[in-house]
Enzyme design. Structure first.
Site, PDB file in Angstrom:
ATOM      1  N   SER A  12      -1.604   9.209 -12.575  1.00  0.00           N
ATOM      2  CA  SER A  12      -1.270   9.922 -11.161  1.00  0.00           C
ATOM      3  C   SER A  12      -2.447   9.323 -10.189  1.00  0.00           C
ATOM      4  CB  SER A  12      -0.664  11.272 -11.335  1.00  0.00           C
ATOM      5  OG  SER A  12      -0.696  11.900  -9.845  1.00  0.00           O
ATOM      6  N   HIS A  35       1.880   6.618 -11.441  1.00  0.00           N
ATOM      7  CA  HIS A  35       2.664   7.590 -11.209  1.00  0.00           C
ATOM      8  C   HIS A  35       2.571   7.827  -9.612  1.00  0.00           C
ATOM      9  CE1 HIS A  35       5.270  11.142 -12.212  1.00  0.00           C
ATOM     10  NE2 HIS A  35       4.202  11.984 -11.557  1.00  0.00           N
ATOM     11  N   ASP A  37       3.211  10.533  -6.643  1.00  0.00           N
ATOM     12  CA  ASP A  37       3.764  11.874  -6.386  1.00  0.00           C
ATOM     13  C   ASP A  37       3.561  11.804  -4.721  1.00  0.00           C
ATOM     14  OD1 ASP A  37       3.554  13.389  -8.792  1.00  0.00           O
ATOM     15  OD2 ASP A  37       1.514  13.090  -8.878  1.00  0.00           O
ATOM     16  N   MET A  39       5.224  14.277  -2.175  1.00  0.00           N
ATOM     17  CA  MET A  39       5.342  15.807  -1.556  1.00  0.00           C
ATOM     18  C   MET A  39       5.774  16.233  -0.577  1.00  0.00           C
ATOM     19  SD  MET A  39       2.585  17.541  -3.998  1.00  0.00           S
ATOM     20  CE  MET A  39       2.107  17.008  -5.748  1.00  0.00           C
ATOM     21  N   HIS A  68       7.633   9.908  -8.130  1.00  0.00           N
ATOM     22  CA  HIS A  68       7.963  11.374  -8.428  1.00  0.00           C
ATOM     23  C   HIS A  68       8.335  12.056  -7.288  1.00  0.00           C
ATOM     24  CE1 HIS A  68       6.720  15.485 -10.566  1.00  0.00           C
ATOM     25  NE2 HIS A  68       7.922  15.241 -10.058  1.00  0.00           N
ATOM     26  N   MET A  70       8.966  14.979  -5.185  1.00  0.00           N
ATOM     27  CA  MET A  70       8.802  16.603  -4.965  1.00  0.00           C
ATOM     28  C   MET A  70       9.329  17.061  -3.658  1.00  0.00           C
ATOM     29  SD  MET A  70       5.707  17.136  -7.560  1.00  0.00           S
ATOM     30  CE  MET A  70       5.071  15.393  -7.097  1.00  0.00           C
ATOM     31  N   MET A 139       8.570  18.757 -16.724  1.00  0.00           N
ATOM     32  CA  MET A 139       7.089  19.205 -16.125  1.00  0.00           C
ATOM     33  C   MET A 139       6.421  20.030 -17.115  1.00  0.00           C
ATOM     34  SD  MET A 139       6.843  17.370 -13.320  1.00  0.00           S
ATOM     35  CE  MET A 139       5.393  18.326 -12.807  1.00  0.00           C
ATOM     36  N   ASP A 177       4.326  15.458 -17.332  1.00  0.00           N
ATOM     37  CA  ASP A 177       3.481  15.374 -16.188  1.00  0.00           C
ATOM     38  C   ASP A 177       2.758  16.677 -16.071  1.00  0.00           C
ATOM     39  OD1 ASP A 177       2.484  14.990 -13.638  1.00  0.00           O
ATOM     40  OD2 ASP A 177       4.494  14.858 -12.686  1.00  0.00           O
TER      41      ASP A 177
HETATM   42  C1  DX5 Z   1       1.835  17.528 -10.123  1.00  0.00           C
HETATM   43  C2  DX5 Z   1       2.114  16.201 -10.116  1.00  0.00           C
HETATM   44  C3  DX5 Z   1       1.303  15.765 -11.330  1.00  0.00           C
HETATM   45  C4  DX5 Z   1      -0.217  15.713 -11.129  1.00  0.00           C
HETATM   46  C5  DX5 Z   1      -0.960  15.699 -12.305  1.00  0.00           C
HETATM   47  O1  DX5 Z   1       2.987  18.172  -9.283  1.00  0.00           O
HETATM   48  O2  DX5 Z   1       3.506  15.823 -10.119  1.00  0.00           O
HETATM   49  O3  DX5 Z   1       1.832  14.211 -11.372  1.00  0.00           O
HETATM   50  O4  DX5 Z   1      -0.977  14.678 -10.224  1.00  0.00           O
HETATM   51  O5  DX5 Z   1      -2.092  15.729 -12.616  1.00  0.00           O
HETATM   52  P1  DX5 Z   1      -2.827  16.431 -13.711  1.00  0.00           P
HETATM   53  O6  DX5 Z   1      -2.945  15.248 -14.830  1.00  0.00           O
HETATM   54  O7  DX5 Z   1      -4.478  16.678 -13.416  1.00  0.00           O
HETATM   55  O8  DX5 Z   1      -2.336  17.662 -14.181  1.00  0.00           O
HETATM   56 ZN    ZN Z   2       4.108  13.813 -10.774  1.00  0.00          ZN
END
Ligand code: DX5
Ligand code: ZN
Length: 224
Positions: A12, A35, A37, A39, A68, A70, A139, A177
């Site tokens: 990620s 990956h 993210d 947000m 991903h 969010m 998750m 994840d």
């Molecule tokens: C959290 C993200 C993850 C995050 C995981 O909301 O969706 O992808 O980056 O990070 P680690 O591996 O550090 O838990």
């Molecule tokens: Zn993620």
């Protein structure tokens, strides 16, 4: 339980240096995908990047993009991410009013369709739509931040999802994840996951390529 599944490691970039994304992508060129993210500070209490940056990452990344989302109002925004030429787009079912329609739209635009569940969201209401999905993201932390601890309470849900997928004959990979490390990956793989997102475990390591290899070896061992 996931006999012969191939173990995929998707680092990620949430844990990467956002000022040097191209170099950070090159450091994980042996990964299966990156990956990404997204947000919006509404669906989760954090803000990262949006469509223009994801489009640019897709142009320079040495590996496919696993996006991903969010974000709230995801039915409206997710299709544009599929248009960016990414490998997969994953939306949260809690943010979608029409998950079947959305999954179909993502596929129609050439992306794999992923659906994500927060840790406390049950999988059972969605078992009839497995055929609409390429990936189910369970998750293993509350979404929003990297560096959190793996929630073992999600393991029974991963097992139930895997059993339902095998029973249905659908071809759906389970992604996990959050909190994936060289220690927790074994439990998640034994429960039925085969795609592992790792942020801090990869980018927090001195040698990300080595961390990817170590995770892959452990995950594959547990998958058989
Ligand atoms: C959290 C993200 C993850 C995050 C995981 O909301 O969706 O992808 O980056 O990070 P680690 O591996 O550090 O838990
Ligand atoms: Zn993620």
């Amino acid at each position: 339980m996931t006999a012969n599944a191939r173990c995929c490691i998707n680092p990620s970039i949430l844990s990467a240096d956002f000022v040097n994304l191209q170099a950070e992508l090159d450091r994980i060129s042996t990964a299966d995908a990156v990956h990404v993210d997204v947000m919006d500070n509404h669906f989760v209490p954090n803000l990262t990047i949006g469509l223009p940056v994801v489009e640019r990452i897709a142009q320079v990344s040495p590996v496919p993009l696993d996006v991903h989302l969010m974000i709230a109002d995801v039915d409206r925004w997710a299709p544009s991410y599929a248009d960016a030429g990414v490998h997969s787009v994953t939306f949260h079912v809690e943010a979608s009013n029409a998950p079947i329609k959305l999954a179909r739209e993502l596929r129609a635009r050439g992306s794999k369709a992923g659906m994500a569940l927060r840790p406390a969201t049950p999988v059972e209401p969605y078992l009839d739509m497995l055929d609409e999905l390429d990936m189910l993201l369970i998750m293993t932390v509350e979404p929003g931040f990297g560096g959190q601890s793996f929630l073992d309470v999600t393991l029974p849900k991963i097992r139930r999802a895997r059993a339902a997928i095998e029973g249905s004959g659908a071809s759906v990979a389970i992604q996990v994840d959050g909190g994936i490390t060289a220690e927790t990956i074994t439990r998640a793989a034994e429960a039925g996951a085969s795609i592992f997102v790792a942020g801090s475990a990869v980018y927090g390591a001195a040698d990300p390529a080595q961390a990817i290899e170590a995770l892959r070896a452990k995950g594959q061992l547990a998958l058989g």
